[in-house]
Write a protein that holds these residues in place. Structure first.
Motif, PDB file in Angstrom:
ATOM      1  N   ASP A 122       0.832  -1.210   0.000  1.00 40.81           N
ATOM      2  CA  ASP A 122       0.000   0.000   0.000  1.00 40.81           C
ATOM      3  C   ASP A 122       0.867   1.262   0.000  1.00 40.81           C
ATOM      4  O   ASP A 122       0.530   2.255  -0.660  1.00 40.81           O
ATOM      5  CB  ASP A 122      -0.933  -0.004   1.206  1.00 40.81           C
TER       6      ASP A 122
ATOM      7  N   TRP B  29       0.714   4.233  -2.848  1.00 39.51           N
ATOM      8  CA  TRP B  29       0.578   5.676  -2.572  1.00 39.51           C
ATOM      9  C   TRP B  29       1.742   6.462  -3.181  1.00 39.51           C
ATOM     10  O   TRP B  29       1.540   7.541  -3.760  1.00 39.51           O
ATOM     11  CB  TRP B  29       0.508   5.912  -1.068  1.00 39.51           C
TER      12      TRP B  29
ATOM     13  N   LEU C 198       1.283   7.022  -6.702  1.00 42.01           N
ATOM     14  CA  LEU C 198       0.348   8.127  -6.947  1.00 42.01           C
ATOM     15  C   LEU C 198       1.075   9.472  -6.884  1.00 42.01           C
ATOM     16  O   LEU C 198       0.852  10.364  -7.718  1.00 42.01           O
ATOM     17  CB  LEU C 198      -0.781   8.082  -5.915  1.00 42.01           C
TER      18      LEU C 198
ATOM     19  N   SER D  47      -5.021   3.934   8.940  1.00 37.05           N
ATOM     20  CA  SER D  47      -4.881   3.274   7.640  1.00 37.05           C
ATOM     21  C   SER D  47      -4.779   1.772   7.836  1.00 37.05           C
ATOM     22  O   SER D  47      -4.236   1.302   8.843  1.00 37.05           O
ATOM     23  CB  SER D  47      -3.624   3.789   6.932  1.00 37.05           C
TER      24      SER D  47
ATOM     25  N   HIS E 252       1.145   5.410   7.548  1.00 38.49           N
ATOM     26  CA  HIS E 252       1.288   4.280   6.636  1.00 38.49           C
ATOM     27  C   HIS E 252       2.457   3.375   7.023  1.00 38.49           C
ATOM     28  O   HIS E 252       2.408   2.160   6.774  1.00 38.49           O
ATOM     29  CB  HIS E 252       1.407   4.778   5.190  1.00 38.49           C
TER      30      HIS E 252
END
Length: 536
Positions: A325, A329, A332, A369, A405
């Motif tokens: 994950d 991110w 992104l 998260s 995170h």
């Protein structure tokens, strides 16, 4: 430098080298080392598991292509740097992701697609076997996959002639020997530390459990034979040499050590096979391995009991999700940067973003998260449901976003480690960490040290990873002195002059992680149900 070049050339020509090939979750890597344990050349192949018909798998074509490509790249690097074509190697070892299920019939045909460790589809079987054995059987273990197939009355089960892990399969393919290292075997079926073989009582219990099915096999007949580190587990056959080296230069007859799981090779690569030591391996999944001084007082579903490659009992906390994950991110953020017309170096992006976590509030500012791309056994979630959430009162900034995170990447791991530390009082002198996250100095170590509440070191060799670790096991097989233990070989020869950077847990980070984990546990009650409702 020139003398070193001559020395390496002689080692390659005479076959005084060792080759390790490891099948990781995202990369297959081949590493050739000399008798000083230094890497001469390496090759790799990038791959990803696929979700097909609800099963996480890799197909056989990718497995063989990846094996050949990684070897070929390593071989080409040797030719380019030293002008030598590899025709023989002193010893070879194969390693791969532990657990999972590969079942074959008498002709060698794979009966069902390879079911990897990532599948959380065997909960009924795992619970029944745990109750029967009074020994924790996690969902990803091979025996859980086999028993679930039996409970499901899958048509392939009566045809089974052999089951193995991915490493065991590669070893069998290239040697013809149905062998497995004890560490990898301990993720298939419980091991008796005294006999250093499958637990005979539990084998008998399993056979009795399925006796009414009338299958033409007994469990021991279909499991690979267990080998200990230092054993010779076969040699490269003519067929195996042709599969491994597409150029047909490599000669058969090369000794091959027992195939091991990535947990065992990680322990070797970080010199953490002694009691009271451990290691943390970070990638798509994360696991901590602590070599125990004594047995645990009870069975915990969050704790696996496996072994080192030399058969010592290990408490293993394995979480299915870790870095995926975070990687998504940061992908992104890279897209955003590129949309703004900026070319981004991913290594620099990781370094900058991870270091932002050091500027954050202790608990991540009230953010929450769950980086669950797949199901998570420790927290009881069957399906992957990544989630990021905040309240209006949360301190939402980049530093807290990154710290949150990182915390959640190790959230499930911390739950398991708290059992060992707080309930079982397991002593840990130090933890050695390896994996891509630790390429950025300090940050990952501080987070892991806070999660485990123990000193965390990263060695210079940690970046070499499991492929280097299995190459070391191959070297140990050929070069150990009589009665020389694996611990002594690693301490006195491999790691005698290796330095590591040690970081102690910080009270600020420990308190922050404890506050975060309370929020994390509370949210688990509603996480999957809430997300399923929203996306249905």
């Amino acid at each position: 430098m020139k003398n070193n070049q001559v020395k390496i050339k002689q080692a390659i020509t005479k076959g005084e080298t060792s080759l390790g090939i490891e099948f990781g979750s995202t990369r297959i890597k081949a590493v050739l080392i000399d008798n000083s344990f230094e890497t001469i050349a390496s090759g790799s192949y990038e791959w990803e598991n696929r979700l097909e018909d609800g099963i996480w798998t890799y197909n056989l074509v990718d497995i063989i292509t990846g094996l050949q490509t990684a070897y070929s790249e390593m071989k080409q690097e040797v030719e380019q740097n030293y002008g030598i074509t590899i025709r023989t190697i002193g010893s070879i070892g194969f390693s791969a992701m532990m657990h999972g299920y590969m079942a074959f019939d008498k002709t060698g045909e794979l009966l069902v697609p390879f079911r990897t460790w990532r599948n959380a589809t065997t909960s009924v079987a795992a619970k029944e076997l745990t109750d029967k054995f009074q020994f924790n059987i996690p969902e990803r273990w091979s025996i859980a996959h086999l028993y679930q197939a039996i409970l499901n009355e899958e048509k392939h089960v009566p045809r089974i002639d052999f089951i193995s892990t991915l490493a065991g399969y590669i070893h069998w393919l290239l040697t013809g020997n149905k062998a497995i290292g004890i560490g990898d075997a301990s993720g298939m079926f419980p091991i008796d530390e005294a006999t250093q073989d499958y637990n005979e009582l539990m084998v008998k219990q399993f056979d009795e459990l399925i006796a009414t099915k009338g299958y033409p096999w007994k469990l021991k007949d279909i499991l690979p034979e267990v080998y200990i580190s230092g054993d010779r587990a076969g040699e490269l056959t003519k067929v195996g040499a042709k599969i491994l080296d597409r150029s047909q230069n490599l000669q058969p007859g090369i000794p091959i050590c027992p195939p091991e799981g990535d947990a065992g090779t990680g322990m070797v690569a970080t010199n953490s096979v002694k009691r009271r030591t451990g290691n943390v391996s970070v990638g798509t999944s994360v696991f901590a391995m602590i070599v125990l001084e004594k047995e645990l007082s009870k069975v915990y579903p969050e704790i696996d009991l496996v072994t080192t490659p030399n058969g010592s009992q290990v408490a293993m906390v394995h979480a299915n999700n870790c870095s995926s994950d975070i990687n998504a991110w940061l992908g992104l953020f890279r897209e955003f940067s590129e949309a703004m017309g900026q070319t981004v170096d991913m290594n620099k992006l990781f370094e900058v973003m991870l270091n932002k976590a050091l500027e954050a509030d202790p608990d991540g500012g009230g953010l929450l998260s769950y980086g669950y791309l797949s199901g998570e056994n420790i927290t009881g979630l069957e399906k992957g449901r990544p989630l990021f959430v905040r309240s209006p009162e949360s301190n939402f900034n980049l530093a807290n976003f990154m710290r949150t995170h990182l915390f959640t990447a190790f959230g499930a791991l911390k739950i398991g480690m708290d059992i060992l530390k707080k309930k079982e009082n397991v002593a840990i002198d130090n933890i050695l960490a390896h994996g891509g996250l630790f390429k950025t100095p300090v940050v990952g170590q501080k987070i892991v040290a806070a999660a485990i509440n123990a000193p965390v070191s990263v060695m210079a060799t940690a970046g070499e990873g499991g492929a280097w670790g299995i190459a070391i096991l191959a070297t140990y097989m050929m070069n150990k002195n009589q009665e020389e233990s694996l611990e002594d070989f690693l301490d006195n020869k491999v790691f005698a002059d290796v330095d590591g950077q040690e970081i102690y847990p910080d009270e600020y980070d420990i308190k922050g992680f404890e506050d975060f984990i309370k929020r994390y546990k509370k949210g688990l009650v509603i996480e999957q149900a809430a997300v399923d409702h929203l996306i249905s």
